[in-house]
Enzyme design. Structure first.
Site, PDB file in Angstrom:
ATOM      1  N   ASN A   1       2.339   1.757   4.272  1.00 10.36           N
ATOM      2  CA  ASN A   1       2.450   0.412   4.889  1.00 10.36           C
ATOM      3  C   ASN A   1       2.412   0.508   6.408  1.00 10.36           C
ATOM      4  OD1 ASN A   1       5.488  -1.891   5.683  1.00 10.36           O
ATOM      5  ND2 ASN A   1       3.307  -2.425   5.073  1.00 10.36           N
TER       6      ASN A   1
ATOM      7  N   CYS B   1      -1.168   0.712   7.343  1.00 12.56           N
ATOM      8  CA  CYS B   1      -2.768   0.642   7.538  1.00 12.56           C
ATOM      9  C   CYS B   1      -3.127  -0.914   6.640  1.00 12.56           C
ATOM     10  CB  CYS B   1      -3.719   1.552   7.024  1.00 12.56           C
ATOM     11  SG  CYS B   1      -3.648   3.233   8.028  1.00 12.56           S
ATOM     12  N   ARG B   2      -3.526  -0.687   5.326  1.00 12.34           N
ATOM     13  CA  ARG B   2      -3.875  -1.836   4.769  1.00 12.34           C
ATOM     14  C   ARG B   2      -3.025  -3.090   4.465  1.00 12.34           C
ATOM     15  NH1 ARG B   2      -5.561   1.773  -0.498  1.00 12.34           N
ATOM     16  NH2 ARG B   2      -3.679   2.622   0.329  1.00 12.34           N
ATOM     17  N   SER B   3      -1.632  -2.693   3.976  1.00 16.07           N
ATOM     18  CA  SER B   3      -0.845  -3.741   3.752  1.00 16.07           C
ATOM     19  C   SER B   3      -0.473  -4.661   5.068  1.00 16.07           C
ATOM     20  CB  SER B   3       0.398  -3.540   2.815  1.00 16.07           C
ATOM     21  OG  SER B   3       1.075  -2.606   3.540  1.00 16.07           O
TER      22      SER B   3
ATOM     23  N   ASP C   1      -8.463   3.332   1.722  1.00 18.87           N
ATOM     24  CA  ASP C   1      -7.409   3.729   2.545  1.00 18.87           C
ATOM     25  C   ASP C   1      -8.062   4.200   3.895  1.00 18.87           C
ATOM     26  OD1 ASP C   1      -5.310   4.418   4.005  1.00 18.87           O
ATOM     27  OD2 ASP C   1      -4.167   5.406   2.135  1.00 18.87           O
TER      28      ASP C   1
ATOM     29  N   CYS D   1       0.871  -1.266  -0.033  1.00 17.90           N
ATOM     30  CA  CYS D   1       0.010  -0.076   0.032  1.00 17.90           C
ATOM     31  C   CYS D   1       1.011   1.137  -0.010  1.00 17.90           C
ATOM     32  CB  CYS D   1      -0.986   0.045   1.239  1.00 17.90           C
ATOM     33  SG  CYS D   1      -0.375   0.028   2.751  1.00 17.90           S
TER      34      CYS D   1
END
Length: 159
Positions: A11, A13-15, A126, A8
């Protein structure tokens, strides 16, 4: 060893959420000796930071470990060290593909939401901006199940 890198922007939140969820699912399937999971960002703003508080709270709620995870940036050797590079949105996929295209690389690059074709969106939102960590967890949890099934199928693993 089959390896997966989730990517993401920062690096945090999402990933890292996808990394933690996928690791958990791989462990539950008893495939940890066959599949390695990591995450990285295309940006460098958060290098060395722990996952975002919202990501940590969501993972704590569902009892999934994120111990030891620290943000890092995508590196050139990721394109040869990983089997799959899974991008959380179109912008990061475009950046990764441009970088990959500059050299001959072996990693298969795919967009996370391609694993969930029934969903009406093409990017994982996001939560750094939306604050909706619950929705991201729902998407990540289901997408990781689909990715694990793809890996098992493509690499003839037994679950």
């Amino acid at each position: 060893m089959i390896s997966v890198l989730f990517v993401c922007l920062g690096n945090i939140c999402r990933s890292p959420m996808a990394e933690a969820v996928m690791r958990h699912q791989v462990e539950e399937a008893e495939l940890s000796t066959h599949i390695q999971v990591d995450s990285a960002g295309t940006g460098d703003w958060h290098i060395g930071h722990s996952p975002h508080e919202g990501t940590r709270q969501m993972l704590d709620q569902v009892r999934i470990s994120y111990a030891g995870m620290k943000a890092r940036q995508v590196e050139e050797n990721d394109f040869t060290n990983f089997t799959y590079i899974v991008c959380m949105d179109e912008n990061n996929e475009r950046n990764v593909m441009a970088w990959k295209g500059a050299h001959d690389r072996t990693a298969e690059v795919l967009r996370f939401m391609s694993l969930l074709p029934e969903e009406p969106i093409t990017d994982v939102p996001d939560p750094y901006y939306t604050g909706n960590f619950d929705e991201v967890y729902r998407l990540v949890s289901e997408g990781c199940k689909q990715l694990l099934a793809k890996i098992v199928r493509e690499h003839h693993l037994s679950v």
